[in-house]
Scaffold this active site. Structure first.
Site, PDB file in Angstrom:
ATOM      1  N   GLU A 144      27.526  24.737   5.916  1.00  0.00           N
ATOM      2  CA  GLU A 144      27.509  23.660   6.570  1.00  0.00           C
ATOM      3  C   GLU A 144      28.228  22.591   5.766  1.00  0.00           C
ATOM      4  O   GLU A 144      28.664  21.662   6.576  1.00  0.00           O
ATOM      5  CB  GLU A 144      25.754  23.058   6.340  1.00  0.00           C
ATOM      6  CG  GLU A 144      25.310  21.943   7.096  1.00  0.00           C
ATOM      7  CD  GLU A 144      25.565  21.949   8.711  1.00  0.00           C
ATOM      8  OE1 GLU A 144      26.425  21.670   8.988  1.00  0.00           O
ATOM      9  OE2 GLU A 144      24.481  22.495   9.021  1.00  0.00           O
ATOM     10  N   VAL A 147      32.040  21.183   6.929  1.00  0.00           N
ATOM     11  CA  VAL A 147      32.339  20.211   8.067  1.00  0.00           C
ATOM     12  C   VAL A 147      31.421  19.196   8.176  1.00  0.00           C
ATOM     13  O   VAL A 147      30.129  19.421   8.152  1.00  0.00           O
ATOM     14  CB  VAL A 147      32.599  21.067   9.603  1.00  0.00           C
ATOM     15  CG1 VAL A 147      32.882  20.033  10.859  1.00  0.00           C
ATOM     16  CG2 VAL A 147      33.252  22.230   9.359  1.00  0.00           C
ATOM     17  N   ALA A 149      30.352  17.288   5.544  1.00  0.00           N
ATOM     18  CA  ALA A 149      29.533  17.175   4.222  1.00  0.00           C
ATOM     19  C   ALA A 149      28.073  17.512   4.637  1.00  0.00           C
ATOM     20  O   ALA A 149      28.053  18.798   4.929  1.00  0.00           O
ATOM     21  CB  ALA A 149      29.769  15.868   3.832  1.00  0.00           C
ATOM     22  N   LEU A 151      26.062  16.396   6.853  1.00  0.00           N
ATOM     23  CA  LEU A 151      25.581  16.147   8.382  1.00  0.00           C
ATOM     24  C   LEU A 151      25.325  17.546   8.943  1.00  0.00           C
ATOM     25  O   LEU A 151      25.822  18.552   8.587  1.00  0.00           O
ATOM     26  CB  LEU A 151      26.536  15.528   9.216  1.00  0.00           C
ATOM     27  CG  LEU A 151      26.825  14.060   8.575  1.00  0.00           C
ATOM     28  CD1 LEU A 151      28.015  13.518   9.555  1.00  0.00           C
ATOM     29  CD2 LEU A 151      25.635  13.112   8.959  1.00  0.00           C
ATOM     30  N   GLU A 205      40.738  14.210  -1.473  1.00  0.00           N
ATOM     31  CA  GLU A 205      41.145  15.275  -2.346  1.00  0.00           C
ATOM     32  C   GLU A 205      41.950  14.638  -3.382  1.00  0.00           C
ATOM     33  O   GLU A 205      42.556  13.360  -3.083  1.00  0.00           O
ATOM     34  CB  GLU A 205      41.811  16.298  -1.707  1.00  0.00           C
ATOM     35  CG  GLU A 205      41.049  16.925  -0.470  1.00  0.00           C
ATOM     36  CD  GLU A 205      40.288  17.692  -0.733  1.00  0.00           C
ATOM     37  OE1 GLU A 205      40.028  18.686  -1.929  1.00  0.00           O
ATOM     38  OE2 GLU A 205      39.242  18.025   0.004  1.00  0.00           O
ATOM     39  N   ASP A 216      43.619  19.103   6.327  1.00  0.00           N
ATOM     40  CA  ASP A 216      42.007  19.181   6.227  1.00  0.00           C
ATOM     41  C   ASP A 216      41.293  19.113   7.394  1.00  0.00           C
ATOM     42  O   ASP A 216      40.286  20.093   7.885  1.00  0.00           O
ATOM     43  CB  ASP A 216      41.500  18.058   5.253  1.00  0.00           C
ATOM     44  CG  ASP A 216      40.046  17.972   5.033  1.00  0.00           C
ATOM     45  OD1 ASP A 216      39.587  18.968   4.253  1.00  0.00           O
ATOM     46  OD2 ASP A 216      39.318  17.086   5.319  1.00  0.00           O
ATOM     47  N   LYS A 220      38.951  22.115   9.531  1.00  0.00           N
ATOM     48  CA  LYS A 220      37.613  21.962   9.904  1.00  0.00           C
ATOM     49  C   LYS A 220      37.655  22.334  11.402  1.00  0.00           C
ATOM     50  O   LYS A 220      36.805  22.986  11.919  1.00  0.00           O
ATOM     51  CB  LYS A 220      37.207  20.383   9.894  1.00  0.00           C
ATOM     52  CG  LYS A 220      36.703  20.065   8.486  1.00  0.00           C
ATOM     53  CD  LYS A 220      36.556  18.635   7.966  1.00  0.00           C
ATOM     54  CE  LYS A 220      36.411  18.373   6.690  1.00  0.00           C
ATOM     55  NZ  LYS A 220      36.196  16.849   6.326  1.00  0.00           N
TER      56      LYS A 220
HETATM   57  N1  LIG Z   1      34.406  15.418  -2.077  1.00  0.00           N
HETATM   58  C1  LIG Z   1      33.966  15.613  -0.684  1.00  0.00           C
HETATM   59  O1  LIG Z   1      33.580  14.651  -0.447  1.00  0.00           O
HETATM   60  C2  LIG Z   1      33.948  17.016  -0.091  1.00  0.00           C
HETATM   61  C3  LIG Z   1      33.188  17.012   1.234  1.00  0.00           C
HETATM   62  C4  LIG Z   1      33.048  18.268   1.936  1.00  0.00           C
HETATM   63  C5  LIG Z   1      33.700  19.258   1.342  1.00  0.00           C
HETATM   64  N2  LIG Z   1      34.459  19.192   0.052  1.00  0.00           N
HETATM   65  C6  LIG Z   1      34.977  20.422  -0.433  1.00  0.00           C
HETATM   66  O2  LIG Z   1      34.289  20.841  -1.606  1.00  0.00           O
HETATM   67  C7  LIG Z   1      35.329  21.383  -2.477  1.00  0.00           C
HETATM   68  C8  LIG Z   1      34.955  20.901  -3.806  1.00  0.00           C
HETATM   69  O3  LIG Z   1      35.301  19.455  -3.626  1.00  0.00           O
HETATM   70  P1  LIG Z   1      35.555  18.460  -4.978  1.00  0.00           P
HETATM   71  O4  LIG Z   1      35.730  17.274  -4.800  1.00  0.00           O
HETATM   72  O5  LIG Z   1      34.344  18.850  -6.128  1.00  0.00           O
HETATM   73  O6  LIG Z   1      36.851  19.256  -5.655  1.00  0.00           O
HETATM   74  P2  LIG Z   1      37.475  19.053  -7.056  1.00  0.00           P
HETATM   75  O7  LIG Z   1      36.711  17.729  -7.894  1.00  0.00           O
HETATM   76  O8  LIG Z   1      38.946  19.086  -7.299  1.00  0.00           O
HETATM   77  O9  LIG Z   1      36.743  20.377  -7.982  1.00  0.00           O
HETATM   78  C9  LIG Z   1      37.100  21.506  -7.742  1.00  0.00           C
HETATM   79  C10 LIG Z   1      36.522  22.562  -8.614  1.00  0.00           C
HETATM   80  O10 LIG Z   1      37.001  23.911  -8.236  1.00  0.00           O
HETATM   81  C11 LIG Z   1      37.739  24.394  -9.498  1.00  0.00           C
HETATM   82  N3  LIG Z   1      38.531  25.699  -8.995  1.00  0.00           N
HETATM   83  C12 LIG Z   1      39.516  25.498  -8.284  1.00  0.00           C
HETATM   84  N4  LIG Z   1      39.971  26.719  -8.028  1.00  0.00           N
HETATM   85  C13 LIG Z   1      39.158  27.725  -8.756  1.00  0.00           C
HETATM   86  C14 LIG Z   1      39.349  29.075  -9.061  1.00  0.00           C
HETATM   87  N5  LIG Z   1      40.160  29.867  -8.354  1.00  0.00           N
HETATM   88  N6  LIG Z   1      38.326  29.683  -9.578  1.00  0.00           N
HETATM   89  C15 LIG Z   1      37.309  28.671 -10.297  1.00  0.00           C
HETATM   90  N7  LIG Z   1      37.220  27.444  -9.962  1.00  0.00           N
HETATM   91  C16 LIG Z   1      38.195  26.840  -9.424  1.00  0.00           C
HETATM   92  C17 LIG Z   1      38.017  23.495 -10.330  1.00  0.00           C
HETATM   93  O11 LIG Z   1      38.359  23.868 -11.593  1.00  0.00           O
HETATM   94  P3  LIG Z   1      39.110  22.948 -12.525  1.00  0.00           P
HETATM   95  O12 LIG Z   1      38.319  21.955 -12.965  1.00  0.00           O
HETATM   96  O13 LIG Z   1      39.500  24.094 -13.597  1.00  0.00           O
HETATM   97  O14 LIG Z   1      40.536  22.576 -11.866  1.00  0.00           O
HETATM   98  C18 LIG Z   1      37.031  22.338 -10.144  1.00  0.00           C
HETATM   99  O15 LIG Z   1      36.116  22.366 -11.068  1.00  0.00           O
HETATM  100  C19 LIG Z   1      36.583  21.338  -1.962  1.00  0.00           C
HETATM  101  O16 LIG Z   1      36.908  22.562  -0.958  1.00  0.00           O
HETATM  102  C20 LIG Z   1      36.449  20.341  -0.897  1.00  0.00           C
HETATM  103  O17 LIG Z   1      37.311  20.422   0.283  1.00  0.00           O
HETATM  104  C21 LIG Z   1      34.321  18.229  -0.725  1.00  0.00           C
END
Ligand SMILES: NC(=O)c1ccc[n+]([C@@H]2O[C@H](COP(=O)([O-])OP(=O)(O)OC[C@H]3O[C@@H](n4cnc5c(N)ncnc54)[C@H](OP(=O)(O)O)[C@@H]3O)[C@@H](O)[C@H]2O)c1
Length: 365
Positions: A144, A147, A149, A151, A205, A216, A220
């Site tokens: 969920e 796409v 977040a 919602l 990001e 991105d 989606k």
């Molecule tokens: N932020 C939003 O509003 C949002 C909304 C919907 C979806 N998303 C999705 O949710 C995901 C997380 O977003 P975020 O904002 O939390 O990103 P982020 O702050 O960059 O955090 C990513 C985390 O993933 C870890 N990571 C990356 N590659 C890895 C691997 N191969 N093995 C283990 N850990 C790994 C990173 O480790 P390190 O700390 O060691 O680098 C970090 O802890 C993304 O895919 C994003 O597209 C985000």
């Protein structure tokens, strides 16, 4: 008592929000559903930290930009390959970025674990890899938060399809980041200022080009198209980039420093649309047949997309039963807390359904 163990890949903005929500709310889950939810491990790129003893410390460390290796880690693949204790349901949360955890997600799914994704990477690889993951995980796969977040976008689409309706087309403004930037520029902010604010609020990001490139949104759109039953490859979803060509190759830091260079051209595009009584929105159109379109579009001020402000998303489902007045899902589509809420919804669904399935099997035996 029904025991659930979480293996969480990713302790970034979303990962920390999820862990904090689980720790805060799990007492209610125990009371309401007899679900006892614990962490088996959390992992970043440096490895997996086992148990819950150091979990709060790990969350604080990650907040400050540290690595879990500082607290003592084991390789994540060991944790994934080791089966849970008898009777315990494992749910792997992939909250990392891009496709790197795909092999671990696949291994977890093949081993019978539930799999919940906010990471779009594993679902936007080749169609063959997508099928391998979805077929292995079956009912245990939820995504969920990939796409819109938190919602209810995927669940709305699945409800429409399961009710026997035909979905003709999905029109979406699915990027909270681009929506935020476009509506800020409309209100008079500079493009560079709006992008920096989106990064600071964690809507974007860490390298905002991942959002501005349109990739991105294309991912989606691909996930929605596949959920609609289309066997598309990533290259079947072309997308328009908003990154100025001369800033494509530079480092993230240099990109953020030189963003002002794009201000004038961008403000010009927004004003030109405004002079025609329109607004600019970055949209995806996913028809049941024919080409998927992703890019910047001018929409009239009367359109539901023009009314979006800040990080709001909108998804319009035009179906056989809802053709004149389509089903619309709208609301905040970015931000760690909203995304965490989508992840936790999936986690609870996967866990409860897994226990319900075993009870059914026992009743029939
Ligand atoms: N932020 C939003 O509003 C949002 C909304 C919907 C979806 N998303 C999705 O949710 C995901 C997380 O977003 P975020 O904002 O939390 O990103 P982020 O702050 O960059 O955090 C990513 C985390 O993933 C870890 N990571 C990356 N590659 C890895 C691997 N191969 N093995 C283990 N850990 C790994 C990173 O480790 P390190 O700390 O060691 O680098 C970090 O802890 C993304 O895919 C994003 O597209 C985000």
């Amino acid at each position: 008592m029904k025991r659930v163990e979480i293996v969480q890949i990713g302790v970034g903005n979303v990962g920390r929000a999820v862990a904090r929500m689980v720790l805060k709310e799990r007492g209610n889950w125990l009371e309401r559903w007899d679900l006892d939810v614990r962490y088996r491990a959390v992992a970043d790129r440096s490895g997996a930290l086992g148990g819950e003893e150091l979990l709060e410390e790990a969350l604080d460390l990650k907040e400050r930009g540290g690595k879990l290796a500082g607290l003592g880690v084991e390789p994540l693949r060991y944790v994934i390959s080791e089966p849970p204790e008898y009777g315990v349901r494992r749910v792997v949360l992939d909250l990392a970025v891009n496709g790197a955890p795909y092999p671990l997600d696949l291994q977890a799914a093949m081993g019978g674990a539930g799999l919940v994704l906010s990471n779009k990477g594993p679902l936007s690889r080749s169609y063959r890899e997508y099928r391998a993951l979805t077929a292995s995980a079956g009912e245990g796969l939820r995504y969920e938060a990939t796409v819109g977040a938190g919602l209810p976008v995927i669940s709305t689409l699945q409800s429409l399809l399961r009710s026997g309706d035909d979905v003709y087309e999905i029109l979406a403004s699915p990027s909270g980041t681009l929506g935020f930037i476009l509506s800020a520029v409309e209100r008079g902010s500079s493009f560079s200022g709006a992008v920096r604010e989106a990064v600071e609020r964690h809507y974007a990001e860490p390298d905002p080009r991942d959002d501005l490139s349109g990739l991105d949104v294309a991912r989606k759109a691909l996930i929605l198209a596949r959920a609609l039953g289309r066997s598309l490859e990533p290259e079947d979803v072309p997308f328009e980039s908003l990154v100025p060509e001369h800033l494509v190759e530079v480092s993230t830091q240099e990109f953020l420093q030189r963003l002002e260079e794009a201000d004038e051209a961008f403000a010009g595009r927004v004003q030109a649309a405004g002079s025609r009584g329109n607004v600019l929105r970055y949209l995806a159109r996913i028809p049941a047949e024919g080409p998927v379109e992703v890019g910047l579009r001018e929409v009239p001020r009367s359109s539901p997309f023009s009314r979006l402000s800040g990080a709001e998303n909108a998804f319009v489902f035009r179906t056989r039963r809802y053709s004149e007045l389509p089903v619309t899902v709208t609301g905040p589509g970015a931000g760690p807390e909203c995304t965490a809420s989508g992840v936790v919804y999936d986690l609870l669904q996967v866990a409860r359904e897994s226990f319900e399935r075993s009870e059914e099997v026992l009743k029939r035996a």
